[in-house]
Design a protein around this motif. Structure first.
Motif, PDB file in Angstrom:
ATOM      1  N   SER A  26      17.822  27.755   2.819  1.00  0.00           N
ATOM      2  CA  SER A  26      16.679  26.753   2.812  1.00  0.00           C
ATOM      3  C   SER A  26      15.425  27.269   2.788  1.00  0.00           C
ATOM      4  O   SER A  26      14.695  26.398   1.981  1.00  0.00           O
ATOM      5  CB  SER A  26      16.925  25.880   4.078  1.00  0.00           C
ATOM      6  N   VAL A  74      14.603  27.373  -0.972  1.00  0.00           N
ATOM      7  CA  VAL A  74      14.764  26.122  -1.458  1.00  0.00           C
ATOM      8  C   VAL A  74      13.551  25.274  -1.303  1.00  0.00           C
ATOM      9  O   VAL A  74      12.921  24.909  -2.561  1.00  0.00           O
ATOM     10  CB  VAL A  74      15.973  25.289  -0.917  1.00  0.00           C
ATOM     11  N   ASP A  75      12.831  25.438  -0.235  1.00  0.00           N
ATOM     12  CA  ASP A  75      11.497  24.683   0.031  1.00  0.00           C
ATOM     13  C   ASP A  75      10.409  25.497  -0.702  1.00  0.00           C
ATOM     14  O   ASP A  75       9.419  24.840  -1.254  1.00  0.00           O
ATOM     15  CB  ASP A  75      11.076  24.970   1.722  1.00  0.00           C
ATOM     16  N   ILE A  89      10.599  24.160  -4.361  1.00  0.00           N
ATOM     17  CA  ILE A  89      10.375  22.820  -4.614  1.00  0.00           C
ATOM     18  C   ILE A  89       8.764  22.854  -4.563  1.00  0.00           C
ATOM     19  O   ILE A  89       8.008  22.316  -5.424  1.00  0.00           O
ATOM     20  CB  ILE A  89      10.960  22.146  -3.491  1.00  0.00           C
ATOM     21  N   GLU A  90       8.339  23.587  -3.622  1.00  0.00           N
ATOM     22  CA  GLU A  90       6.781  23.749  -3.286  1.00  0.00           C
ATOM     23  C   GLU A  90       6.032  24.191  -4.602  1.00  0.00           C
ATOM     24  O   GLU A  90       5.039  23.751  -4.987  1.00  0.00           O
ATOM     25  CB  GLU A  90       6.469  24.562  -2.270  1.00  0.00           C
ATOM     26  N   TYR A 139      21.738  20.919   1.165  1.00  0.00           N
ATOM     27  CA  TYR A 139      19.976  20.950   1.509  1.00  0.00           C
ATOM     28  C   TYR A 139      19.332  20.663   0.178  1.00  0.00           C
ATOM     29  O   TYR A 139      18.503  19.757   0.170  1.00  0.00           O
ATOM     30  CB  TYR A 139      19.380  22.308   2.216  1.00  0.00           C
ATOM     31  N   CYS A 140      20.012  20.985  -0.806  1.00  0.00           N
ATOM     32  CA  CYS A 140      19.230  20.924  -2.247  1.00  0.00           C
ATOM     33  C   CYS A 140      19.437  19.360  -2.490  1.00  0.00           C
ATOM     34  O   CYS A 140      18.631  18.758  -3.038  1.00  0.00           O
ATOM     35  CB  CYS A 140      19.911  21.654  -3.400  1.00  0.00           C
ATOM     36  N   GLN A 141      20.843  18.726  -2.022  1.00  0.00           N
ATOM     37  CA  GLN A 141      21.125  17.476  -2.434  1.00  0.00           C
ATOM     38  C   GLN A 141      20.214  16.668  -1.737  1.00  0.00           C
ATOM     39  O   GLN A 141      19.589  15.506  -2.057  1.00  0.00           O
ATOM     40  CB  GLN A 141      22.686  17.231  -2.157  1.00  0.00           C
ATOM     41  N   GLN A 142      19.911  17.059  -0.365  1.00  0.00           N
ATOM     42  CA  GLN A 142      19.102  15.997   0.613  1.00  0.00           C
ATOM     43  C   GLN A 142      17.825  16.191  -0.187  1.00  0.00           C
ATOM     44  O   GLN A 142      17.082  14.827   0.125  1.00  0.00           O
ATOM     45  CB  GLN A 142      19.247  16.586   1.796  1.00  0.00           C
ATOM     46  N   ARG A 143      17.361  17.330  -0.584  1.00  0.00           N
ATOM     47  CA  ARG A 143      15.759  17.285  -1.065  1.00  0.00           C
ATOM     48  C   ARG A 143      15.755  16.963  -2.681  1.00  0.00           C
ATOM     49  O   ARG A 143      14.582  16.832  -3.119  1.00  0.00           O
ATOM     50  CB  ARG A 143      15.435  18.640  -1.083  1.00  0.00           C
ATOM     51  N   MET A 195      17.014  18.243  -5.184  1.00  0.00           N
ATOM     52  CA  MET A 195      16.708  19.365  -6.221  1.00  0.00           C
ATOM     53  C   MET A 195      18.018  19.712  -6.770  1.00  0.00           C
ATOM     54  O   MET A 195      18.965  19.891  -6.263  1.00  0.00           O
ATOM     55  CB  MET A 195      16.206  20.496  -5.310  1.00  0.00           C
TER      56      MET A 195
END
Length: 207
Positions: A73, A76-77, A80-81, A99-103, A105
């Motif tokens: 994760s 992923v963060d 995205i940042e 986690y990607c789906q939640q965000r 991405m």
């Protein structure tokens, strides 16, 4: 076909990059953009990945930029940042996918057998990475998978000028990931003319 897949399909080949020095990222992006391959999958195999992505994005906002070798994760963060368009993982990790789906991405996880394809489909994924392509049975294995499953694939791992068109000839393949046009030693040594020649060659091979 998703907008992301459509953009990749136009490019046909996505350069997979491991960059050690973020200060070289903008010049590398320039070489890719000016020689007909305005995209990059920058892998989190090095500590410079997030900074390199950020610098590429600032210099060339129109580039298609992904983060590769996303394993957890925190990756992923960071991706995205840094403002990536998508993330890619070498394997299928349901935790990372969720986690990607939640965000929000897009993630293209790696699979190489029927069970993993079905697990990915169960999570609503329709775009997968076939990895490692050549060691996993290559074109023959991928044809067997695509005959059964209604998903799109991006083969990566052992893809080269010799076999890239064999993969691209499969209807379910929208693009291939490759490292041959962005070897790490040429980036490290700033041999930009040689890199430019390799990137240009891609267009002639997959035309």
């Amino acid at each position: 076909m998703s907008t992301l897949n459509a953009r990749m399909s136009e490019l046909k080949v996505i350069p997979v990059i491991a960059i050690k020095d973020a200060d070289k990222a903008v010049k590398l992006a320039q070489v890719l953009v000016e020689n007909g391959l305005p995209c990059a999958e920058v892998t989190f195999r090095t500590d410079a990945a997030a900074d390199a992505i950020r610098l590429m994005r600032d210099a060339y906002p129109e580039m298609l930029i992904g983060a590769g070798t996303v394993l957890r994760s925190e990756h992923v963060d960071a991706a995205i940042e840094a403002d990536v368009d998508f993330v890619v993982s070498p394997g299928f990790n349901p935790t990372t996918v969720k986690y990607c789906q939640q965000r929000g991405m897009p993630i293209i996880p790696g699979v190489n057998n029927p069970s993993l394809v079905e697990q990915a489909m169960e999570m609503g994924l329709e775009t997968l990475k076939f990895f490692p392509a050549e060691p996993s049975g290559g074109v023959g294995m991928l044809k067997a998978l695509t005959a059964v499953y209604p998903v799109a694939f991006m083969p990566t791992g052992g893809v080269s000028p010799k076999n890239v068109n064999d993969y691209l000839a499969i209807d379910a393949v929208f693009a291939c990931g490759g490292t041959w046009m962005v070897p790490g030693n040429l980036i490290d040594e700033e041999r930009w003319d040689e890199l430019a020649a390799l990137v240009k060659e891609v267009s002639s091979i997959v035309a």
